[in-house]
Scaffold this motif. Sequence first.
Motif: not given
Length: 82
Positions: A9, A11-16, A19
């Motif tokens: 999974r 984190t939001r920061k990693q995902y952004r 992307q």
Amino acid sequence: MNNNENHERLTRKQYREQQQNSKNNFSESTENDLDDNNINLEMDQERTSSRHDRISKKLNWIILYLCMGIIIVFLILFFFNP
């Protein structure tokens, strides 16, 4: 959830960031593709224009020869009228 799922999974920061990186890579590849397409289009236009020029010169010569032939036939018929 087990421990492996937690590592997978993001984190939001990693995902952004992921992307954003994928968008940047896509835009760079798209720009490169557009440049390649423009170069290919220019080459095709040069080939087409040079081909068009050659064909038009040949056609002009053919028209000239046909006109000269018609004039010669009329002169022969005019002077050698039986």
